[in-house]
Design an enzyme around this catalytic site. Sequence first.
Site, PDB file in Angstrom:
ATOM      1  N   TRP A 175      37.151  47.236  27.998  1.00 35.65           N
ATOM      2  CA  TRP A 175      38.608  47.264  27.768  1.00 35.65           C
ATOM      3  C   TRP A 175      38.760  46.869  26.313  1.00 35.65           C
ATOM      4  O   TRP A 175      38.511  45.721  25.934  1.00 35.65           O
ATOM      5  CB  TRP A 175      39.294  46.256  28.698  1.00 35.65           C
ATOM      6  CG  TRP A 175      40.772  46.386  28.742  1.00 35.65           C
ATOM      7  CD1 TRP A 175      41.507  47.482  29.085  1.00 35.65           C
ATOM      8  CD2 TRP A 175      41.720  45.358  28.432  1.00 35.65           C
ATOM      9  NE1 TRP A 175      42.846  47.207  29.005  1.00 35.65           N
ATOM     10  CE2 TRP A 175      43.008  45.924  28.619  1.00 35.65           C
ATOM     11  CE3 TRP A 175      41.621  44.041  28.034  1.00 35.65           C
ATOM     12  CZ2 TRP A 175      44.182  45.192  28.410  1.00 35.65           C
ATOM     13  CZ3 TRP A 175      42.787  43.309  27.821  1.00 35.65           C
ATOM     14  CH2 TRP A 175      44.040  43.898  28.005  1.00 35.65           C
ATOM     15  N   CYS A 211      36.711  43.489  30.211  1.00 36.39           N
ATOM     16  CA  CYS A 211      35.425  44.194  30.400  1.00 36.39           C
ATOM     17  C   CYS A 211      34.751  43.757  31.700  1.00 36.39           C
ATOM     18  O   CYS A 211      35.018  42.706  32.235  1.00 36.39           O
ATOM     19  CB  CYS A 211      34.506  43.886  29.231  1.00 36.39           C
ATOM     20  SG  CYS A 211      35.232  44.277  27.648  1.00 36.39           S
ATOM     21  N   ASN A 245      31.189  40.582  27.462  1.00 39.67           N
ATOM     22  CA  ASN A 245      32.612  40.416  27.766  1.00 39.67           C
ATOM     23  C   ASN A 245      33.044  39.156  27.026  1.00 39.67           C
ATOM     24  O   ASN A 245      32.384  38.124  27.089  1.00 39.67           O
ATOM     25  CB  ASN A 245      32.827  40.263  29.277  1.00 39.67           C
ATOM     26  CG  ASN A 245      34.315  40.124  29.604  1.00 39.67           C
ATOM     27  OD1 ASN A 245      35.175  40.498  28.804  1.00 39.67           O
ATOM     28  ND2 ASN A 245      34.613  39.550  30.754  1.00 39.67           N
ATOM     29  N   GLY A 246      34.177  39.248  26.303  1.00 43.00           N
ATOM     30  CA  GLY A 246      34.649  38.082  25.540  1.00 43.00           C
ATOM     31  C   GLY A 246      34.940  38.516  24.104  1.00 43.00           C
ATOM     32  O   GLY A 246      34.947  39.701  23.800  1.00 43.00           O
ATOM     33  N   LYS A 262      57.074  43.228  39.777  1.00 43.20           N
ATOM     34  CA  LYS A 262      56.315  44.063  40.740  1.00 43.20           C
ATOM     35  C   LYS A 262      56.718  45.526  40.562  1.00 43.20           C
ATOM     36  O   LYS A 262      55.888  46.418  40.485  1.00 43.20           O
ATOM     37  CB  LYS A 262      56.643  43.606  42.147  1.00 43.20           C
ATOM     38  CG  LYS A 262      55.639  43.078  43.104  1.00 43.20           C
ATOM     39  CD  LYS A 262      54.220  42.996  42.742  1.00 43.20           C
ATOM     40  CE  LYS A 262      53.879  41.891  41.963  1.00 43.20           C
ATOM     41  NZ  LYS A 262      53.335  41.310  41.007  1.00 43.20           N
ATOM     42  N   ARG A 318      39.507  45.762  36.838  1.00 45.76           N
ATOM     43  CA  ARG A 318      39.730  44.925  35.636  1.00 45.76           C
ATOM     44  C   ARG A 318      40.364  45.729  34.510  1.00 45.76           C
ATOM     45  O   ARG A 318      40.783  45.178  33.512  1.00 45.76           O
ATOM     46  CB  ARG A 318      38.394  44.335  35.181  1.00 45.76           C
ATOM     47  CG  ARG A 318      37.738  43.445  36.224  1.00 45.76           C
ATOM     48  CD  ARG A 318      36.261  43.281  35.943  1.00 45.76           C
ATOM     49  NE  ARG A 318      36.006  42.288  34.934  1.00 45.76           N
ATOM     50  CZ  ARG A 318      35.792  40.994  35.188  1.00 45.76           C
ATOM     51  NH1 ARG A 318      35.799  40.573  36.436  1.00 45.76           N
ATOM     52  NH2 ARG A 318      35.573  40.138  34.237  1.00 45.76           N
ATOM     53  N   LYS A 366      43.665  43.473  35.471  1.00 44.64           N
ATOM     54  CA  LYS A 366      43.846  42.445  36.498  1.00 44.64           C
ATOM     55  C   LYS A 366      43.780  41.057  35.870  1.00 44.64           C
ATOM     56  O   LYS A 366      44.518  40.169  36.261  1.00 44.64           O
ATOM     57  CB  LYS A 366      42.746  42.570  37.560  1.00 44.64           C
ATOM     58  CG  LYS A 366      42.838  41.543  38.680  1.00 44.64           C
ATOM     59  CD  LYS A 366      44.113  41.663  39.443  1.00 44.64           C
ATOM     60  CE  LYS A 366      44.263  40.632  40.536  1.00 44.64           C
ATOM     61  NZ  LYS A 366      45.648  40.618  41.080  1.00 44.64           N
ATOM     62  N   GLU A 423      55.727  47.051  36.959  1.00 46.32           N
ATOM     63  CA  GLU A 423      54.302  47.165  36.599  1.00 46.32           C
ATOM     64  C   GLU A 423      53.592  48.259  37.393  1.00 46.32           C
ATOM     65  O   GLU A 423      52.558  48.749  36.942  1.00 46.32           O
ATOM     66  CB  GLU A 423      53.572  45.829  36.726  1.00 46.32           C
ATOM     67  CG  GLU A 423      53.470  45.229  38.091  1.00 46.32           C
ATOM     68  CD  GLU A 423      52.789  43.840  38.068  1.00 46.32           C
ATOM     69  OE1 GLU A 423      52.074  43.519  37.107  1.00 46.32           O
ATOM     70  OE2 GLU A 423      52.993  43.093  39.025  1.00 46.32           O
ATOM     71  N   HIS A 426      77.595  37.377  31.458  1.00 41.68           N
ATOM     72  CA  HIS A 426      77.267  37.158  30.036  1.00 41.68           C
ATOM     73  C   HIS A 426      76.415  38.291  29.485  1.00 41.68           C
ATOM     74  O   HIS A 426      75.645  38.091  28.562  1.00 41.68           O
ATOM     75  CB  HIS A 426      76.527  35.823  29.890  1.00 41.68           C
ATOM     76  CG  HIS A 426      77.289  34.663  30.411  1.00 41.68           C
ATOM     77  ND1 HIS A 426      78.502  34.266  29.887  1.00 41.68           N
ATOM     78  CD2 HIS A 426      77.036  33.835  31.448  1.00 41.68           C
ATOM     79  CE1 HIS A 426      78.947  33.227  30.571  1.00 41.68           C
ATOM     80  NE2 HIS A 426      78.082  32.930  31.530  1.00 41.68           N
ATOM     81  N   GLU A 461      60.122  38.039  39.808  1.00 40.63           N
ATOM     82  CA  GLU A 461      58.879  38.583  40.371  1.00 40.63           C
ATOM     83  C   GLU A 461      59.112  39.960  40.984  1.00 40.63           C
ATOM     84  O   GLU A 461      58.320  40.885  40.802  1.00 40.63           O
ATOM     85  CB  GLU A 461      58.305  37.619  41.407  1.00 40.63           C
ATOM     86  CG  GLU A 461      57.103  38.128  42.176  1.00 40.63           C
ATOM     87  CD  GLU A 461      55.916  38.512  41.298  1.00 40.63           C
ATOM     88  OE1 GLU A 461      55.898  38.146  40.111  1.00 40.63           O
ATOM     89  OE2 GLU A 461      55.020  39.206  41.800  1.00 40.63           O
TER      90      GLU A 461
HETATM   91  C1  BG6 Z   1      48.074  39.842  34.479  1.00 37.96           C
HETATM   92  C2  BG6 Z   1      47.987  40.411  35.883  1.00 37.96           C
HETATM   93  O1  BG6 Z   1      47.216  40.545  33.644  1.00 37.96           O
HETATM   94  O2  BG6 Z   1      47.707  38.485  34.489  1.00 37.96           O
HETATM   95  C3  BG6 Z   1      49.008  39.703  36.726  1.00 37.96           C
HETATM   96  O3  BG6 Z   1      48.273  41.813  35.849  1.00 37.96           O
HETATM   97  C4  BG6 Z   1      48.721  38.211  36.703  1.00 37.96           C
HETATM   98  O4  BG6 Z   1      48.971  40.180  38.062  1.00 37.96           O
HETATM   99  C5  BG6 Z   1      48.594  37.670  35.275  1.00 37.96           C
HETATM  100  O5  BG6 Z   1      49.787  37.542  37.340  1.00 37.96           O
HETATM  101  C6  BG6 Z   1      48.001  36.259  35.300  1.00 37.96           C
HETATM  102  O6  BG6 Z   1      46.700  36.394  35.839  1.00 37.96           O
HETATM  103  P1  BG6 Z   1      46.050  35.124  36.596  1.00 37.96           P
HETATM  104  O7  BG6 Z   1      44.707  35.607  37.057  1.00 37.96           O
HETATM  105  O8  BG6 Z   1      45.959  34.015  35.587  1.00 37.96           O
HETATM  106  O9  BG6 Z   1      46.979  34.784  37.737  1.00 37.96           O
END
Ligand code: BG6
Length: 609
Positions: free
Chosen positions: A74, A2, A100-101, A486, A27, A604, A489, A505, A482
């Site tokens: 959210w 949120c 938020n929380g 990338k 977010r 995010k 996602e 394997h 990674e």
């Molecule tokens: C995910 C993000 O929700 O949280 C990723 O989409 C991120 O990009 C991961 O790597 C961890 O977030 P943070 O802020 O702890 O690095």
Amino acid sequence: MCGIVGYIGTRQATEICLAGLKRLEYRGYDSAGIAVVEDGELEVVKVVGKLAALSQALDETPLDGSLGIGHTRWATHGKPSETNSHPHVSNDGRIALVHNGIIENYAELRDQLEDQGYEFVSETDTEVIVHLVDKYYDGDLAAAFRRAAEELEGAFAVGIICADHPDQMIAARRFSPLVVGIGEGENFIASDMGAVREWTDRVYVIDDDEMAVISRDDIELTDLKGEPVDREPYVIPWPADAAQKGGHKHFMHKEIHEQPRAMRECLLGRLTDPERAITLEGLNMTDEEIRGLRKVVFTACGTAYHAGLVGRFLMEKLARIPAECDLAAELRARDPVVLDHTLAIIVSQSGETADTLVALRELKEKGAKVVSVVNVVDSSIARESDGVVYIQAGPEIGVASTKAYTLQILTIALIAAHFADVRGGTGEHELIELRRAMLSLPEQAHELIEREDSVKSVAAKYYRCPNSLFLGRGVNLPSALEGALKLKEISYIHAEGYSAGEMKHGPIALVEPSLFTVAIAVKGDVYDKMIGNIQEIKARSGPVIGVAFDGDTEIPRQADDVLWVPECPELLTPITVAIPLQLLAYHIADMMDREIDQPRNLAKTVTVE
Ligand code: BG6
């Protein structure tokens, strides 16, 4: 996650709140709402959907008022719906609240409040807070919240306004981020400082179990018992437009391109001359503690976890300290054994990821020394650590982490090299050469950005493939994981990162023309084995994109396409290799017209477990 914005001043609160919420869109959210106080009345407009829908609703139902709070939700408790969206309002329609929380004891509180005659309209945990405040409200809004907070268990960042108090806004936090923006004749609240940077560069970062009583000309900071708190304003170092796209099509593209500059800033004040030792202000560890270390445990989520995996490699190779790296959620699930003289390194861009924060607390409780590698200053993880080494990346808005990833690795490399220096585990000459190579990374990153068009032409060949495999070994296994994350996602193509050694394997069964493989084959300890993997895949008609050092003559013979990276010590290649893989994912997703900055279902920062 949120987003919260609030305003008290002389301008239209809806205008400020909408603009602030827009800066929090990254977010991730599914509904939004705003409440304002005007002429002794409280007015609320809420919608399901994006801010455009809220803006349209406000055009139809204008809210005039210079005191207001806004929210992007959210969903955690209760589906996305108008009644579940915030602000939530007391039964008498006089008090509005955004949150938020997660309130962990909301069900019990709801039962009690319903027994006492309070009517609930939503399925949310948040609604218990506004009715609890109303229950204790006798004209003093701050006192009412303090009493309510005594009964709340869990995490909250809240903004509260009341029709009886046109000159007052209340903000408070426990485990969820919140800042107070300091203006002239006006003040702001927001979930993060990027949302208010357009109007002020000075903020108070509210700490856990603290609150602010805010008027147009005054901000009173207290703890939740009402005791005054003395806090210096934090001056936001980056310019107002830093959180804007700066001419780039997406935040993610801008942030990929920011890496050369950000790497320079990450090194500033820490490593300037390869002949001189690294200095890490904020690490908060004595040489004696460093020499006494018996284990290093990395923990993180998502992309940050992959940085931690590289960190484990660097720590063992450079500092010769046993190291492990675990997903934060998994670490918590296994009740880890923590030996004496263990250092926990917590990696997080936002410094607010719930699983990572809880893992930090668990490791700390078990006796580990905690150092965090984070981007957001004064974030919860930063504040709960014994030492903090900031990555200095500037705001990262794109949901898919890019510059934070390469800077997390660079920062951890600085820490590992510093430890090696103190412990003497690595030869002086080797350390000088490593430090020299680190100082060359910004220029090499710049060179890699310059090669974007060649990466884009490779993307054009593969963006229609439904499946992909990313292979790496050793220090570049995390690079493969990674690279796959990338791509998946932001493009939604199925992408799997795998240890190349594991191909025989299982994964080799997947190989066919519609599945492309990215094979990381920079010169080093595992180079010959990677060539073997490429040959196995080609023998089964699988297309291969190789990642190779400039000038390599073997990989172009073996692979269909090559992404070139400048030569550097193998230990640092996860930083250089990351950039063409970020650009590959970006351009594939862009050719598929994906919502790159806000991919579906993702946020995010995930501040809920
Ligand atoms: C995910 C993000 O929700 O949280 C990723 O989409 C991120 O990009 C991961 O790597 C961890 O977030 P943070 O802020 O702890 O690095």
